[in-house]
Write an enzyme that holds these catalytic residues in place. Structure first.
Site, PDB file in Angstrom:
ATOM      1  N   CYS A   1       4.640 -14.041 -11.026  1.00 53.29           N
ATOM      2  CA  CYS A   1       3.409 -13.417 -10.529  1.00 53.29           C
ATOM      3  C   CYS A   1       3.597 -12.788  -9.154  1.00 53.29           C
ATOM      4  O   CYS A   1       4.102 -13.430  -8.224  1.00 53.29           O
ATOM      5  CB  CYS A   1       2.292 -14.454 -10.484  1.00 53.29           C
ATOM      6  SG  CYS A   1       0.711 -13.803  -9.916  1.00 53.29           S
TER       7      CYS A   1
ATOM      8  N   CYS B   1      -1.044  -9.418  -8.120  1.00 47.81           N
ATOM      9  CA  CYS B   1      -1.720  -8.117  -8.179  1.00 47.81           C
ATOM     10  C   CYS B   1      -3.172  -8.254  -8.608  1.00 47.81           C
ATOM     11  O   CYS B   1      -3.971  -7.361  -8.367  1.00 47.81           O
ATOM     12  CB  CYS B   1      -0.972  -7.161  -9.104  1.00 47.81           C
ATOM     13  SG  CYS B   1      -1.173  -7.509 -10.862  1.00 47.81           S
TER      14      CYS B   1
ATOM     15  N   SER C   1       0.854  -1.179   0.000  1.00 49.40           N
ATOM     16  CA  SER C   1       0.000   0.000   0.000  1.00 49.40           C
ATOM     17  C   SER C   1       0.890   1.228   0.000  1.00 49.40           C
ATOM     18  O   SER C   1       2.093   1.113   0.206  1.00 49.40           O
ATOM     19  CB  SER C   1      -0.886   0.024   1.243  1.00 49.40           C
ATOM     20  OG  SER C   1      -1.632   1.228   1.309  1.00 49.40           O
TER      21      SER C   1
ATOM     22  N   ARG D   1      -0.188  -3.855  -6.949  1.00 53.78           N
ATOM     23  CA  ARG D   1      -1.398  -4.480  -6.409  1.00 53.78           C
ATOM     24  C   ARG D   1      -2.616  -3.735  -6.922  1.00 53.78           C
ATOM     25  O   ARG D   1      -2.606  -2.504  -7.028  1.00 53.78           O
ATOM     26  CB  ARG D   1      -1.388  -4.442  -4.879  1.00 53.78           C
ATOM     27  CG  ARG D   1      -2.534  -5.212  -4.215  1.00 53.78           C
ATOM     28  CD  ARG D   1      -2.374  -6.701  -4.421  1.00 53.78           C
ATOM     29  NE  ARG D   1      -3.319  -7.490  -3.636  1.00 53.78           N
ATOM     30  CZ  ARG D   1      -4.523  -7.893  -4.059  1.00 53.78           C
ATOM     31  NH1 ARG D   1      -4.954  -7.526  -5.242  1.00 53.78           N
ATOM     32  NH2 ARG D   1      -5.283  -8.650  -3.293  1.00 53.78           N
TER      33      ARG D   1
ATOM     34  N   CYS E   1      -4.772  -9.152 -14.115  1.00 54.74           N
ATOM     35  CA  CYS E   1      -5.177  -9.978 -15.249  1.00 54.74           C
ATOM     36  C   CYS E   1      -6.610 -10.455 -15.114  1.00 54.74           C
ATOM     37  O   CYS E   1      -7.395 -10.455 -16.070  1.00 54.74           O
ATOM     38  CB  CYS E   1      -4.231 -11.172 -15.401  1.00 54.74           C
ATOM     39  SG  CYS E   1      -4.067 -12.188 -13.905  1.00 54.74           S
TER      40      CYS E   1
ATOM     41  N   THR F   1      -7.054   1.576   4.920  1.00 54.53           N
ATOM     42  CA  THR F   1      -6.681   0.759   6.073  1.00 54.53           C
ATOM     43  C   THR F   1      -7.638   0.964   7.239  1.00 54.53           C
ATOM     44  O   THR F   1      -8.045   0.008   7.905  1.00 54.53           O
ATOM     45  CB  THR F   1      -5.240   1.088   6.517  1.00 54.53           C
ATOM     46  OG1 THR F   1      -4.351   0.864   5.422  1.00 54.53           O
ATOM     47  CG2 THR F   1      -4.819   0.210   7.676  1.00 54.53           C
TER      48      THR F   1
ATOM     49  N   CYS G   1       0.264  -6.389 -17.518  1.00 51.91           N
ATOM     50  CA  CYS G   1       0.761  -7.077 -16.334  1.00 51.91           C
ATOM     51  C   CYS G   1       2.043  -6.423 -15.832  1.00 51.91           C
ATOM     52  O   CYS G   1       3.012  -6.277 -16.579  1.00 51.91           O
ATOM     53  CB  CYS G   1       1.017  -8.553 -16.647  1.00 51.91           C
ATOM     54  SG  CYS G   1       1.785  -9.457 -15.273  1.00 51.91           S
TER      55      CYS G   1
END
Length: 676
Positions: A645, A648, A93, A349, A651, A385, A605
């Site tokens: 990978c 995130c 984050s 992310r 895709c 959060t 990606c």
């Protein structure tokens, strides 16, 4: 060294062996043994609450449950499954943290050792052109007075330690891979349809090969049979996606809309470091019709977090989020800041942006959605959060009240909306039960809770950027909406109604994508190491790793549909649910994505997972039921580099054909974040 699942079983039996529901024999298999997850014998553990995900929401729920146990003397067994190799390993984050929820959960946290050591000292907004950085008014909802700059990865690790001290069973390296469902319909969903309730989750099976057979090291996952299952997987979690589909939780709601956040952490020259400084940016490098913005956060210890968020409803398939982020650093302001510095971390992310309009029904038979699985990020504040923690605490209080109807306690999550029922003569049923509980009181208490009010007040800010006026219209709308505090008699929609009717997607972002022929390719500047680098150099900083030879966890299929594992509205009842990966499906994927959309995933990606390469005739996915068929199209085929990978989920959200399904990899695989 013992296999991971063996370690888990050892911990389970050492900690609470008397609560084991039953044990079945575990078979050792050859590398060619057929694999059918539904037929595998597996151990079962009976727990009160199973939490899937070790982020702020899941950890807050776990901590609050154990606090209530201590306050009332009523026992509650809480298991938390975290797919990262350790708590915090998959957490990414910004992060500027609003501490209001933390104050409610752990009132004395400031007197303990904690990672929130850097308070915000200044906050500003800037509009970027290619050469200039222009100060603009700072929206009141982005006021950061009293907030902290921190690594959310470190915050999660700290909260994980608090949870374990209180008695929560935290199992890092183990994902909730599948639902444990009732054998027959035993409940009703919100629309009154008979459905099978969730009875817990099953962790991943280890030792499944790329051919989806059982290797010699195969071990079936453990089934945690729970009275309540809380999904805290973050944005677009694999189980949350299934639950939303199975129980039609978005009925009457807008689909979720997402952004992709890319981040780096740098150690900069001490002369350029201003502890507590926060800057948010709009404009360049993004076009005026692409939603997004950047940030610059000066953390403690000479570290600076920089990043870029891009709305995944972007239209141009030639856009590359990673390249946009890298060229953002070419701006004179960022170039000056980072010159002579050292890049320490990179990550990416997806995050939810739908807010109030996209909130699904929060409870379902046997469980509930909390945190970003529910979509409680305040996009206008660029913070989530605090809301994630509130939902976790509130779900915990609801669960505890249902597990122990005779317990009396005060709500800390939402005292104004959550009230414990008065004790009656029949409140204590006596015998322990294994039946699932209802968390409907959580959904009810969420209405007008602090998190709900937070999202309602800014509900029109994000969709205001979807008008014909683009960025200008969004800024003007946000200004008016901010002045009025959201107190207007309308609620804007994120997308056109036509974009919200696709039964195969949980997000209209994919449908917003235009064809490659309708858009102009983007010419990105060359990389300038060490300021900006190629993608693989950045991936090396994530620490991502997956077990060698494990099954590819990114499947070319559409996955489950609902409600309750049935067909969607508008889908013929005799149409098979697309839950199998076949050569035909891959060929159709390549035809649409490599042809119509110019290989969008290869650009989108942020980890280099997808490639559309020359078809050499080899089968990309051995073991397909129709493996004799060609998987390529006009000389191209899809290659999935799943070892890259970073989880995130872009895709699964953005691919125009909506036929990539992200599933959980073997335990502990993926990134290993520490500074993010």
């Amino acid at each position: 060294m013992p296999a991971p699942l063996t370690q888990l079983r050892t911990r389970l039996f050492r900690r609470l062996p008397t609560r084991c529901l039953h044990t079945t024999s575990i078979l050792r298999n050859s590398s060619s043994a057929a694999y059918d997850p539904d037929a595998e014998p597996r151990e079962e553990e009976l727990v009160d609450v199973c939490i899937v995900g070790g982020g702020p929401a899941g950890l807050s729920a776990a901590i609050r449950l154990k606090q209530l146990e201590a306050e009332t003397g009523k026992e509650v067994r809480v298991v938390l499954l975290e797919k990262g190799s350790e708590v915090g390993a998959h957490i990414l984050s910004g992060a500027v943290i609003e501490p209001s929820a933390l104050d409610a959960l752990l009132p004395d946290w400031r007197t303990t050792e904690h990672p929130l050591s850097q308070p915000v000292t200044s906050s500003a907004m800037r509009f970027l052109t290619q050469k200039y950085s222009i100060p603009i008014p700072h929206p009141p909802q982005m006021n950061n007075k009293g907030n902290y700059i921190a690594s959310l990865s470190r915050v999660a690790a700290w909260l994980g330690g608090v949870a374990e001290e209180l008695g929560v069973e935290v199992y890092p390296g183990f994902s909730g891979a599948r639902f444990l469902l009732a054998q027959e319909a035993d409940a009703k969903d919100a629309q009154g349809r008979e459905v099978r309730s969730v009875r817990g989750v099953i962790t991943h099976d280890a030792g499944v090969t790329r051919q989806r057979t059982k290797s010699a090291r195969f071990e079936p996952g453990v089934a945690f049979r729970a009275r309540a299952t809380l999904l805290a997987e973050g944005a677009h979690g694999s189980l949350a996606k299934q639950a939303i589909s199975m129980y039609d939780l978005r009925n009457g709601k807008e689909p979720q809309t997402y952004g992709i956040g890319l981040k780096e952490v740098w150690r900069v020259d001490e002369k350029k470091h201003v502890p507590g400084k926060v800057i948010h940016t709009l404009g360049w490098p993004l076009s005026t019709n692409t939603y997004g913005g950047g940030w610059e956060y000066h953390m403690a210890d000479g570290l600076v977090s920089i990043g870029l968020v891009i709305g995944l409803d972007y239209k141009n398939p030639w856009l590359e989020p990673y390249r946009e982020f890298q060229r953002m650093k070419h701006h004179p302001a960022f170039r000056a800041l980072l010159a002579g510095g050292e890049r320490l971390a990179y990550g990416g992310r997806s995050l939810t942006e739908g807010g109030f309009q996209s909130l699904p029904k929060l409870d379902f038979p046997g469980g509930a959605l909390i945190g970003c699985s529910a979509g409680v990020v305040n996009a206008a504040k660029i913070k989530g959060t605090h809301n994630a923690m509130r939902t976790g605490m509130l779900a915990a209080e609801s669960a505890f009240a249902e597990l122990h109807p005779d317990a009396q306690f005060e709500s800390t999550a939402s005292p104004q909306t959550f009230k414990v029922k008065a004790v009656t003569a029949d409140s204590n049923s006596g015998e322990p039960s294994s039946e699932p509980i209802s968390l409907a009181s959580y959904s009810t208490a969420f209405e007008n809770s602090p998190a709900h009010k937070d999202l309602w007040a800014v509900r029109n800010v994000r969709p205001g950027f979807n008008t014909r006026l683009g960025l200008l219209g969004g800024v003007l709308n946000a200004g008016v909406d901010t002045i009025l505090g959201g107190r207007v008699p309308w609620t804007l929609a994120h997308h056109k109604k036509a974009e919200m009717r696709n039964p195969s997607t949980t997000s209209p972002d994919a449908l917003a994508t235009q064809t490659a022929s309708a858009c102009t390719p983007i010419a990105y500047p060359p990389f300038e190491p060490p300021l900006s680098t190629d993608l693989m150099t950045s991936i090396a900083l994530t620490g991502t790793n997956h077990a060698e030879g494990e099954a590819v966890h990114l499947r070319v299929m559409r996955g489950v549909r609902g409600p309750a594992l049935g067909a969607d509205k508008g889908v013929k009842e005799d149409e098979p649910v697309d839950t199998h990966e076949t050569a035909t499906r891959r060929r159709l994927h390549v035809q649409a994505n490599a042809g119509t959309y110019a290989g969008l995933l290869q650009r989108a990606c942020p980890a280099g997972v997808y490639e559309y390469v020359a078809d050499d005739g080899a089968k990309a996915v051995p073991g397909n039921s129709d493996a004799k068929e060609d998987e390529g199209w006009e000389g191209k085929k899809l290659v999935i580099n799943s070892q890259n990978c970073i989880h995130c989920k872009l895709c699964d959200i953005k691919v125009p054909t909506q036929d990539i399904t992200w599933t959980t990899p073997e335990g502990g695989g993926g990134p290993k974040y520490t500074l993010t």
